[in-house]
Design an enzyme around this catalytic site. Structure first.
Site: not given
Length: 369
Positions: A201, A258
């Site tokens: 990620k 994120t």
């Protein structure tokens, strides 16, 4: 829940290590926070404040900063829990330094919160532990991951995370240590999936930040997040991870966070790159480690070994010399975006077969599986 007070050593005094130390100290545990900076240790022990990240926060008085020397044998002997908040690139060397100090007949609970893949070896932390401390220790290690910004944890914003281990009893013990009304823990027996999700990620967050830096808006971000989740799931499936892990906190939860907030270091890297800044300048002034930059190099090799077609992940680095395609040459950001959108139509949902590729065989062999 009846809570037993523990002695906990947090290795790494960056923003995430510090915020977790504060959380654990506020839960009445005895916490030692290790830093390589004598200045940090002296200032913290006098004022219970950091000189680096989270400088405005008043930390728990149940924390003692230790360092700059590596923790002593006498300290390690009385520790119940070792929490590693060190960037992935430093895990191996610190485990090597720790090994002669450990009593393998009475090992502390090991908790890892780093999110990355070692660039030089393409190893996940689970593999690094097996290399340095043996497969038995790796199987008992626990991994904490999920959508959790340090600045919000210290403000006691409601936060949920996943804690995974191949030994589910260990994951449950770690969850009991962290669990509070403002910090909810869910357990998992899929550390491979949780680790890969946490590492990957960060790479996609760089891409999402670059997209915003180019002026793209909500449609683009939603597309990137969704297709990134698909790519992450395909890698996880190839490693034998549970695809459902990617629908949880360590997967889609952390990915959304994120890829959507300037509080994300990796997202900030991408946005600044799109503005034309050079990667060396960004990393020097970022103030903390963006693990996605190093992980993108390892991920490129992993993707090639797995023989998967992951266009978003592949767009981050060139295959020839591992220089980051648009991270090290900012002019390529718009070109890469155009390339991604011009790819031919393919099936939306397509998971690979579970054939044992070289990275998977290597991991299973190290763990004795």
């Amino acid at each position: 829940m009846q809570r037993t007070v523990k002695s906990i050593l947090v290795l790494g005094a960056g923003s995430f290590g510090s915020c977790l130390a504060d959380h654990l100290g506020d839960s009445d545990h005895h916490v030692y926070l290790w830093s390589r900076s004598k200045e940090f240790c002296d200032h913290f022990n006098q004022h219970y404040r950091s000189i680096h990240q989270l400088k405005d926060h008043q930390f728990s008085t149940h924390i003692t900063a230790v360092g700059p020397q590596f923790p002593s044998q006498s300290l390690i002997d009385k520790i119940d829990i070792l929490l590693f908040a060190i960037p992935t690139e430093g895990v191996r060397s610190n485990l090597a330094a720790l090994k002669p100090l450990l009593n393998f007949e009475r090992l502390p609970l090991l908790i890892f919160v780093n999110k990355g893949i070692e660039a030089s070896t393409q190893c996940m932390t689970l593999e690094i532990i097996a290399d340095e401390l043996g497969p038995g220790v790796a199987k008992a290690a626990t991994f904490l991951s999920g959508p959790s910004f340090a600045k919000e944890i210290v403000r006691r914003q409601p936060t949920s995370v996943a804690i995974a281990s191949l030994t589910l009893e260990r994951a449950q013990k770690a969850a009991e240590v962290f669990h509070q009304p403002w910090f909810r823990c869910y357990t998992s027996d899929d550390p491979i999936g949780v680790e890969l999700a946490g590492a990957m990620k960060n790479v996609y967050a760089i891409v999402a930040g670059a997209a915003e830096g180019l002026g793209f808006e909500n449609n683009t971000r939603a597309s990137l997040i969704t297709r990134a989740l698909s790519e992450m799931t395909r890698v996880g499936k190839a490693y034998g991870a549970n695809p459902l892990t990617y629908l949880g906190l360590a997967g889609v939860g952390d990915l959304i966070l994120t890829c959507s907030s300037p509080l994300s270091r990796n997202y900030t890297v991408g946005k600044r790159l799109a503005a034309g800044e050079k990667i060396d300048d960004i990393l020097k002034t970022l103030g903390s480690v963006a693990e996605g930059v190093a992980t993108s190099k390892a991920l490129k090799s992993v993707i090639e070994d797995l023989e998967l077609d992951l266009p978003i992940a592949n767009s981050v680095r060139r295959a020839d010399d591992f220089s980051v395609a648009f991270v090290y040459t900012g002019k390529d950001v718009k070109e890469r975006a155009q390339w991604l959108m011009s790819l031919p139509s393919v099936p939306e949902l397509d998971l690979p077969e579970n054939e044992l590729s070289e990275p998977v065989r290597r991991l299973r062999a190290k763990l004795g599986m």
